[in-house]
Design a protein around this motif. Structure first.
Motif, PDB file in Angstrom:
ATOM      1  N   CYS A  53      41.298  38.267  41.978  1.00 51.08           N
ATOM      2  CA  CYS A  53      40.903  39.195  43.043  1.00 51.08           C
ATOM      3  C   CYS A  53      39.552  38.756  43.620  1.00 51.08           C
ATOM      4  N   HIS A  54      39.018  39.516  44.569  1.00 50.69           N
ATOM      5  CA  HIS A  54      37.740  39.159  45.201  1.00 50.69           C
ATOM      6  C   HIS A  54      36.579  39.247  44.212  1.00 50.69           C
ATOM      7  N   ASN A  55      36.760  39.993  43.143  1.00 56.50           N
ATOM      8  CA  ASN A  55      35.702  40.111  42.132  1.00 56.50           C
ATOM      9  C   ASN A  55      35.852  39.099  41.001  1.00 56.50           C
ATOM     10  N   GLY A  56      36.843  38.225  41.088  1.00 55.22           N
ATOM     11  CA  GLY A  56      36.994  37.158  40.111  1.00 55.22           C
ATOM     12  C   GLY A  56      37.878  37.472  38.918  1.00 55.22           C
ATOM     13  N   HIS A  57      38.514  38.654  38.899  1.00 57.55           N
ATOM     14  CA  HIS A  57      39.415  38.990  37.793  1.00 57.55           C
ATOM     15  C   HIS A  57      40.746  38.255  37.975  1.00 57.55           C
ATOM     16  N   THR A  58      41.250  37.672  36.912  1.00 55.59           N
ATOM     17  CA  THR A  58      42.446  36.820  37.007  1.00 55.59           C
ATOM     18  C   THR A  58      43.656  37.494  36.368  1.00 55.59           C
ATOM     19  N   LEU A  59      44.836  37.011  36.777  1.00 52.66           N
ATOM     20  CA  LEU A  59      46.097  37.398  36.151  1.00 52.66           C
ATOM     21  C   LEU A  59      47.154  36.376  36.522  1.00 52.66           C
ATOM     22  N   CYS A  60      48.266  36.380  35.782  1.00 51.55           N
ATOM     23  CA  CYS A  60      49.311  35.379  36.001  1.00 51.55           C
ATOM     24  C   CYS A  60      50.181  35.754  37.198  1.00 51.55           C
ATOM     25  N   SER A  61      50.931  34.787  37.676  1.00 52.40           N
ATOM     26  CA  SER A  61      51.753  35.008  38.869  1.00 52.40           C
ATOM     27  C   SER A  61      52.876  36.008  38.607  1.00 52.40           C
ATOM     28  N   THR A  62      53.387  36.052  37.378  1.00 49.55           N
ATOM     29  CA  THR A  62      54.453  37.007  37.062  1.00 49.55           C
ATOM     30  C   THR A  62      53.941  38.441  37.157  1.00 49.55           C
ATOM     31  N   CYS A  63      52.766  38.674  36.604  1.00 51.09           N
ATOM     32  CA  CYS A  63      52.221  40.031  36.607  1.00 51.09           C
ATOM     33  C   CYS A  63      51.700  40.442  37.984  1.00 51.09           C
ATOM     34  N   LYS A  64      51.373  39.482  38.838  1.00 52.25           N
ATOM     35  CA  LYS A  64      50.892  39.819  40.182  1.00 52.25           C
ATOM     36  C   LYS A  64      51.937  40.631  40.942  1.00 52.25           C
ATOM     37  N   THR A  65      53.201  40.297  40.747  1.00 50.74           N
ATOM     38  CA  THR A  65      54.261  41.041  41.431  1.00 50.74           C
ATOM     39  C   THR A  65      54.472  42.425  40.806  1.00 50.74           C
ATOM     40  N   ARG A  66      54.035  42.601  39.566  1.00 47.17           N
ATOM     41  CA  ARG A  66      54.253  43.881  38.885  1.00 47.17           C
ATOM     42  C   ARG A  66      53.184  44.921  39.214  1.00 47.17           C
ATOM     43  N   VAL A  67      52.006  44.463  39.618  1.00 48.79           N
ATOM     44  CA  VAL A  67      50.888  45.399  39.835  1.00 48.79           C
ATOM     45  C   VAL A  67      50.750  45.776  41.309  1.00 48.79           C
ATOM     46  N   HIS A  68      51.738  45.420  42.112  1.00 50.98           N
ATOM     47  CA  HIS A  68      51.778  45.822  43.527  1.00 50.98           C
ATOM     48  C   HIS A  68      50.509  45.399  44.281  1.00 50.98           C
ATOM     49  N   ASN A  69      50.088  44.158  44.014  1.00 54.06           N
ATOM     50  CA  ASN A  69      48.968  43.534  44.722  1.00 54.06           C
ATOM     51  C   ASN A  69      47.649  44.260  44.504  1.00 54.06           C
ATOM     52  N   ARG A  70      47.525  44.959  43.365  1.00 58.73           N
ATOM     53  CA  ARG A  70      46.268  45.608  43.016  1.00 58.73           C
ATOM     54  C   ARG A  70      45.738  45.015  41.715  1.00 58.73           C
ATOM     55  N   CYS A  71      44.475  44.658  41.694  1.00 57.97           N
ATOM     56  CA  CYS A  71      43.878  44.098  40.480  1.00 57.97           C
ATOM     57  C   CYS A  71      43.923  45.149  39.370  1.00 57.97           C
ATOM     58  N   PRO A  72      44.486  44.826  38.214  1.00 60.57           N
ATOM     59  CA  PRO A  72      44.566  45.802  37.133  1.00 60.57           C
ATOM     60  C   PRO A  72      43.210  46.117  36.500  1.00 60.57           C
ATOM     61  N   THR A  73      42.193  45.293  36.803  1.00 59.06           N
ATOM     62  CA  THR A  73      40.865  45.509  36.223  1.00 59.06           C
ATOM     63  C   THR A  73      39.984  46.382  37.111  1.00 59.06           C
ATOM     64  N   CYS A  74      39.892  46.023  38.402  1.00 56.85           N
ATOM     65  CA  CYS A  74      39.006  46.767  39.295  1.00 56.85           C
ATOM     66  C   CYS A  74      39.749  47.542  40.384  1.00 56.85           C
ATOM     67  N   ARG A  75      41.061  47.426  40.430  1.00 55.59           N
ATOM     68  CA  ARG A  75      41.923  48.138  41.380  1.00 55.59           C
ATOM     69  C   ARG A  75      41.728  47.698  42.825  1.00 55.59           C
ATOM     70  N   GLN A  76      41.030  46.577  43.052  1.00 50.83           N
ATOM     71  CA  GLN A  76      40.886  46.071  44.403  1.00 50.83           C
ATOM     72  C   GLN A  76      42.151  45.291  44.795  1.00 50.83           C
ATOM     73  N   GLU A  77      42.324  45.120  46.110  1.00 51.44           N
ATOM     74  CA  GLU A  77      43.488  44.366  46.588  1.00 51.44           C
ATOM     75  C   GLU A  77      43.366  42.897  46.155  1.00 51.44           C
ATOM     76  N   LEU A  78      44.480  42.331  45.695  1.00 46.53           N
ATOM     77  CA  LEU A  78      44.456  40.964  45.171  1.00 46.53           C
ATOM     78  C   LEU A  78      44.442  39.912  46.269  1.00 46.53           C
ATOM     79  N   GLY A  79      45.284  40.066  47.256  1.00 45.71           N
ATOM     80  CA  GLY A  79      45.414  39.018  48.261  1.00 45.71           C
ATOM     81  C   GLY A  79      46.132  37.801  47.680  1.00 45.71           C
ATOM     82  N   ASP A  80      45.833  36.631  48.225  1.00 43.60           N
ATOM     83  CA  ASP A  80      46.470  35.395  47.766  1.00 43.60           C
ATOM     84  C   ASP A  80      45.420  34.355  47.377  1.00 43.60           C
ATOM     85  N   ILE A  81      44.497  34.739  46.530  1.00 40.22           N
ATOM     86  CA  ILE A  81      43.427  33.838  46.125  1.00 40.22           C
ATOM     87  C   ILE A  81      43.817  33.142  44.822  1.00 40.22           C
TER      88      ILE A  81
END
Length: 335
Positions: free
Chosen positions: A85-113
């Motif tokens: 995400c924009h704050n640097g929190h990471t996650l795998c590509s499989t879980c990115k589709t599960r969290v509806h494009n929201r960072c599970p750590t800070c709840r910010q929008e993930l985008g495609d970074i």
């Protein structure tokens, strides 16, 4: 369907007079056993590591790198593309589709970074196989490790029981005890057997699995399967062996199965399949003795209205000749 309406009477290695009755399992009457013997361990890695910097955090200990490469959602190791995400929190590509494009750590929008720095760090790592605690001595580059672990000879085996979807995994000794204690399968010692499979109304059974039998011989374990199913439009019975070990070990053994009566017989001879291959995979490949129902009833004798099919067989070992001139066979029968 009443489980008691179908039975298997078996004898093994001199036990013809003392026949053993055991039950048949049907897909609609299954017991589910869920056990787990092994869990994935985080690998340890020694040696000096001179890795780069992500943000302001220096990556020195290999354990810290491994923690950074662990997805915070599924806790599995991450492989490209690794997202952040924009704050640097990471996650795998499989879980990115599960969290509806929201960072599970800070709840910010993930985008495609993409986190290219972490992907580059992973390229420099060498880690032991996750089954190192089970005996695997291999060390692999990070991106090769996952592929190896899917075929590692030290990975745990899955329970070979065919009567239910059992999730138990472990080494062979654990699974033998599990089959005996949890599934209550028949356990026999010896390399020859004589089983009689009985069913009072065989034409009413289209799909059924008889109780698994486990044989111990040559210091190894073998599973004997017998079941009824539809092969195309034809109802058939099938018997086959699986070896409790890897495919390379299974090739050292051969088994035969025989049914017959009234001066006729059918004989199957082949190499047992490893329990690495699922019961269904072996069955669907038709790698065993297949008897059409009408033929099985013919072998049963009488008015052909009751299944009384006797299956005999033996297991023997193929051994390399000590002089190196081909192979010779060795069979053993316990009296």
């Amino acid at each position: 369907m009443d489980l008691d309406s179908i039975e298997c009477v078996s004898s093994s290695d001199g036990m013809d007079e003392d026949e053993i009755q055991h039950r048949i399992l049907h897909p609609h009457h299954q017991q589910h056993h869920h056990h787990s013997e092994f869990s994935s361990l985080k690998p340890r890695s020694g040696g000096n590591n001179n890795h780069g910097v992500i943000g302001s955090t220096a990556i020195a200990p290999a354990t810290s790198v491994h923690e950074l490469l662990e997805c915070p959602v599924c806790t599995n190791s991450m492989y490209p593309p690794i997202h952040q995400c924009h704050n640097g929190h990471t996650l795998c590509s499989t879980c990115k589709t599960r969290v509806h494009n929201r960072c599970p750590t800070c709840r910010q929008e993930l985008g495609d970074i993409r986190c290219l720095a972490l992907e580059k760090v992973a390229e420099s790592l060498e880690l032991p196989c996750k089954y190192y605690s089970l005996g695997c001595p291999e060390i692999f580059p990070y991106y090769s490790k996952l592929k190896h672990e899917t075929i590692c000879n030290f990975r745990p085996y899955t329970c070979p029981y065919a009567g239910s979807e059992c999730s138990a995994v472990g080494d062979i000794n654990f699974l033998v005890a599990h089959l005996r204690d949890d599934h209550k399968v028949d356990m026999h010692t010896g390399c020859t057997f004589n089983h009689r499979y009985v069913k009072s109304n065989p034409r009413e059974v289209e799909n059924a699995t008889w109780m698994l039998t486990v044989f111990h011989c040559f210091g190894q374990y073998f599973c004997l399967h017998f079941e009824a199913f539809q092969l195309g439009m034809a109802p058939v019975y099938m018997a086959f062996h699986r070896f409790m070990g890897d495919e390379n070990e299974a090739r050292n053994y051969t088994y035969s199965l025989e049914v017959g009566a009234n001066g006729r017989k059918l004989i199957w001879e082949g190499t047992p399949r490893s329990i690495r291959d699922s019961h269904r995979k072996v069955r669907d490949s038709h790698d065993g003795l297949i008897i059409q129902r009408n033929m099985a009833l013919f072998f049963s004798g009488g008015d052909r209205k009751e299944l009384k099919l006797r299956v005999t067989g033996r297991i023997w070992k193929e051994q390399q000749n000590p002089d190196g001139w081909g192979v010779y066979t060795k069979s053993l029968q316990l009296m």
